[in-house]
Write a protein that holds these residues in place. Structure first.
Motif, PDB file in Angstrom:
ATOM      1  N   LYS A 190     -59.199  -1.811 -21.196  1.00  0.00           N
ATOM      2  CA  LYS A 190     -59.601  -1.723 -22.873  1.00  0.00           C
ATOM      3  C   LYS A 190     -58.202  -2.432 -23.512  1.00  0.00           C
ATOM      4  N   LEU A 191     -57.790  -0.877 -24.165  1.00  0.00           N
ATOM      5  CA  LEU A 191     -55.786  -1.312 -24.296  1.00  0.00           C
ATOM      6  C   LEU A 191     -55.914  -2.429 -24.426  1.00  0.00           C
ATOM      7  N   ASP A 192     -55.614  -2.476 -23.392  1.00  0.00           N
ATOM      8  CA  ASP A 192     -54.374  -4.143 -23.159  1.00  0.00           C
ATOM      9  C   ASP A 192     -55.328  -5.588 -23.697  1.00  0.00           C
ATOM     10  N   THR A 193     -57.060  -5.687 -23.404  1.00  0.00           N
ATOM     11  CA  THR A 193     -57.434  -6.411 -24.296  1.00  0.00           C
ATOM     12  C   THR A 193     -58.282  -6.437 -25.532  1.00  0.00           C
ATOM     13  N   GLY A 194     -57.402  -5.183 -26.488  1.00  0.00           N
ATOM     14  CA  GLY A 194     -57.728  -5.009 -27.686  1.00  0.00           C
ATOM     15  C   GLY A 194     -56.860  -5.778 -28.100  1.00  0.00           C
ATOM     16  N   ILE A 195     -55.868  -5.349 -27.943  1.00  0.00           N
ATOM     17  CA  ILE A 195     -54.089  -5.245 -28.027  1.00  0.00           C
ATOM     18  C   ILE A 195     -53.862  -7.276 -27.936  1.00  0.00           C
ATOM     19  N   ILE A 196     -54.361  -7.994 -26.965  1.00  0.00           N
ATOM     20  CA  ILE A 196     -54.829  -9.252 -27.013  1.00  0.00           C
ATOM     21  C   ILE A 196     -55.593  -9.807 -28.013  1.00  0.00           C
ATOM     22  N   GLY A 197     -56.101  -8.735 -27.780  1.00  0.00           N
ATOM     23  CA  GLY A 197     -57.642 -10.024 -29.193  1.00  0.00           C
ATOM     24  C   GLY A 197     -56.957  -9.839 -30.329  1.00  0.00           C
ATOM     25  N   ILE A 198     -56.040  -8.548 -31.154  1.00  0.00           N
ATOM     26  CA  ILE A 198     -55.364  -8.728 -32.138  1.00  0.00           C
ATOM     27  C   ILE A 198     -54.446  -9.598 -31.975  1.00  0.00           C
ATOM     28  N   VAL A 199     -53.806  -9.897 -30.876  1.00  0.00           N
ATOM     29  CA  VAL A 199     -52.315 -10.674 -30.864  1.00  0.00           C
ATOM     30  C   VAL A 199     -52.842 -12.185 -30.780  1.00  0.00           C
ATOM     31  N   GLN A 200     -53.561 -12.215 -30.864  1.00  0.00           N
ATOM     32  CA  GLN A 200     -54.306 -14.228 -30.300  1.00  0.00           C
ATOM     33  C   GLN A 200     -55.388 -14.033 -31.371  1.00  0.00           C
ATOM     34  N   ASN A 201     -55.628 -13.392 -32.506  1.00  0.00           N
ATOM     35  CA  ASN A 201     -56.472 -13.532 -33.268  1.00  0.00           C
ATOM     36  C   ASN A 201     -56.745 -14.743 -33.930  1.00  0.00           C
ATOM     37  N   SER A 202     -55.297 -15.345 -34.444  1.00  0.00           N
ATOM     38  CA  SER A 202     -54.971 -16.538 -35.613  1.00  0.00           C
ATOM     39  C   SER A 202     -53.308 -17.410 -35.016  1.00  0.00           C
ATOM     40  N   MET A 203     -53.921 -18.170 -34.638  1.00  0.00           N
ATOM     41  CA  MET A 203     -53.486 -18.992 -33.683  1.00  0.00           C
ATOM     42  C   MET A 203     -53.100 -20.139 -34.213  1.00  0.00           C
ATOM     43  N   PRO A 204     -51.931 -20.115 -35.545  1.00  0.00           N
ATOM     44  CA  PRO A 204     -51.623 -21.691 -36.107  1.00  0.00           C
ATOM     45  C   PRO A 204     -50.762 -22.205 -35.430  1.00  0.00           C
ATOM     46  N   THR A 205     -50.930 -23.216 -35.529  1.00  0.00           N
ATOM     47  CA  THR A 205     -49.958 -24.690 -34.762  1.00  0.00           C
ATOM     48  C   THR A 205     -48.967 -23.734 -35.197  1.00  0.00           C
ATOM     49  N   PHE A 206     -47.965 -23.887 -36.229  1.00  0.00           N
ATOM     50  CA  PHE A 206     -45.951 -23.038 -36.093  1.00  0.00           C
ATOM     51  C   PHE A 206     -46.090 -22.112 -35.150  1.00  0.00           C
ATOM     52  N   GLU A 207     -47.103 -21.357 -35.564  1.00  0.00           N
ATOM     53  CA  GLU A 207     -46.780 -19.505 -34.355  1.00  0.00           C
ATOM     54  C   GLU A 207     -46.454 -19.981 -32.762  1.00  0.00           C
ATOM     55  N   THR A 208     -47.964 -21.085 -32.503  1.00  0.00           N
ATOM     56  CA  THR A 208     -48.424 -21.276 -30.915  1.00  0.00           C
ATOM     57  C   THR A 208     -46.717 -21.751 -30.845  1.00  0.00           C
ATOM     58  N   SER A 209     -46.497 -23.242 -31.442  1.00  0.00           N
ATOM     59  CA  SER A 209     -44.977 -23.789 -30.626  1.00  0.00           C
ATOM     60  C   SER A 209     -43.470 -23.324 -30.899  1.00  0.00           C
ATOM     61  N   LEU A 210     -43.783 -21.611 -32.297  1.00  0.00           N
ATOM     62  CA  LEU A 210     -42.556 -20.957 -32.342  1.00  0.00           C
ATOM     63  C   LEU A 210     -42.344 -20.211 -30.676  1.00  0.00           C
ATOM     64  N   MET A 211     -43.465 -19.719 -30.032  1.00  0.00           N
ATOM     65  CA  MET A 211     -43.560 -18.500 -29.205  1.00  0.00           C
ATOM     66  C   MET A 211     -43.399 -19.345 -27.904  1.00  0.00           C
ATOM     67  N   LYS A 212     -43.702 -20.732 -27.822  1.00  0.00           N
ATOM     68  CA  LYS A 212     -43.849 -21.287 -26.750  1.00  0.00           C
ATOM     69  C   LYS A 212     -41.917 -21.762 -26.379  1.00  0.00           C
ATOM     70  N   ALA A 213     -41.644 -22.002 -27.514  1.00  0.00           N
ATOM     71  CA  ALA A 213     -40.171 -22.220 -27.506  1.00  0.00           C
ATOM     72  C   ALA A 213     -39.209 -21.111 -27.000  1.00  0.00           C
ATOM     73  N   VAL A 214     -39.993 -19.649 -27.895  1.00  0.00           N
ATOM     74  CA  VAL A 214     -39.483 -18.482 -27.533  1.00  0.00           C
ATOM     75  C   VAL A 214     -39.319 -18.122 -25.610  1.00  0.00           C
ATOM     76  N   THR A 215     -40.362 -18.233 -25.424  1.00  0.00           N
ATOM     77  CA  THR A 215     -41.647 -18.355 -24.068  1.00  0.00           C
ATOM     78  C   THR A 215     -40.213 -19.553 -22.682  1.00  0.00           C
ATOM     79  N   THR A 216     -39.674 -20.157 -22.899  1.00  0.00           N
ATOM     80  CA  THR A 216     -39.372 -21.242 -22.556  1.00  0.00           C
ATOM     81  C   THR A 216     -37.578 -20.962 -22.066  1.00  0.00           C
ATOM     82  N   ILE A 217     -37.479 -20.720 -23.349  1.00  0.00           N
ATOM     83  CA  ILE A 217     -35.865 -20.281 -23.764  1.00  0.00           C
ATOM     84  C   ILE A 217     -35.482 -18.927 -23.019  1.00  0.00           C
TER      85      ILE A 217
END
Length: 226
Positions: free
Chosen positions: A36-63
């Motif tokens: 429940k705690l895990d899913t709640g945090i995921i929901g908050i983190v993924q609540n808003s997923m603008p294109t620029f932030e998604t691109s940044l996170m993809k770059a971070v995870t790739t590096i």
């Protein structure tokens, strides 16, 4: 050189190890509270997923890909070898390799499935603990111990340390943001990495003289300097 650096205190090492074990036990027990705690945090983190932030996170995870962590460790070890810190170079490679084995064993033992919703980048394999986070923590500690600590300016040292801390946080955040891991996966990886580094530092101290006999030509002279 590593002998001159402060090791991870026993208090932090034991605390990290204990927290990892508690998370491991909760995941293995399929704790409803943890989920429940895990899913709640995921929901908050993924609540808003603008294109620029998604691109940044993809770059971070790739590096921060685990395969790149191996490359980074090899580069660090090569620089240390060139600096004639050969025991430190070998320790760096052994610590990352041994840590990867330990993390893999726990992945296979727990066999936790990855989150099933909103995976921005499809991931395979098991989820607990996060390999990206584990590798990032190890590499950051290597950089701090071997290079940042050599910077003469205390202010610049602190700036570098803050940047590296932010990097680890970004890696952890990116794994949750992209739907690749539960928050407990990345926290467990962080705690496991700290505990493993403490063990590796203990092994470094115990085995330094033995390894130095094979890779250092002027062992006695070097020992007198450490």
């Amino acid at each position: 050189m590593l002998k001159n650096q402060n090791s991870i205190s026993a208090k932090y090492a034991w605390t990290s190890g204990l927290l990892f074990v508690l998370l491991l036990a909760a995941v293995r027990a399929n704790s409803a509270m943890l989920l429940k705690l895990d899913t709640g945090i995921i929901g908050i983190v993924q609540n808003s997923m603008p294109t620029f932030e998604t691109s940044l996170m993809k770059a971070v995870t790739t590096i921060a890909e685990p395969k790149f962590a191996i490359v980074y460790a090899v580069i660090i070890a090569a620089v240390l070898w060139f600096m004639r810190l050969r025991v430190d170079a070998i320790w760096t490679l052994a610590t990352l390799a041994g840590g990867d084995v330990v993390a893999y064993i726990f992945k296979e033992f727990v066999q936790r499935a990855r989150p099933r919703w909103n995976q921005v980048i499809p991931e395979s394999g098991f989820s607990f603990p996060s390999g990206h986070t584990f590798g990032a923590v190890l590499i950051v500690f290597f950089l701090v111990w071997f290079f940042v600590s050599r910077i003469r300016s205390q202010n610049l040292q602190k700036v570098c340390q803050i940047i590296l801390i932010i990097w680890v946080v970004l890696v952890m955040y990116s794994r949750i943001y992209l739907g690749a891991h539960y928050p407990s996966d990345v926290l467990a990886a962080f705690f496991l990495a700290v505990a493993w580094l403490a063990i590796a530092r203990w092994l470094y101290k115990k085995l330094y003289d033995f390894v130095a006999r094979f890779v250092e030509k002027d062992v006695q002279g070097r020992h007198s300097q450490h």
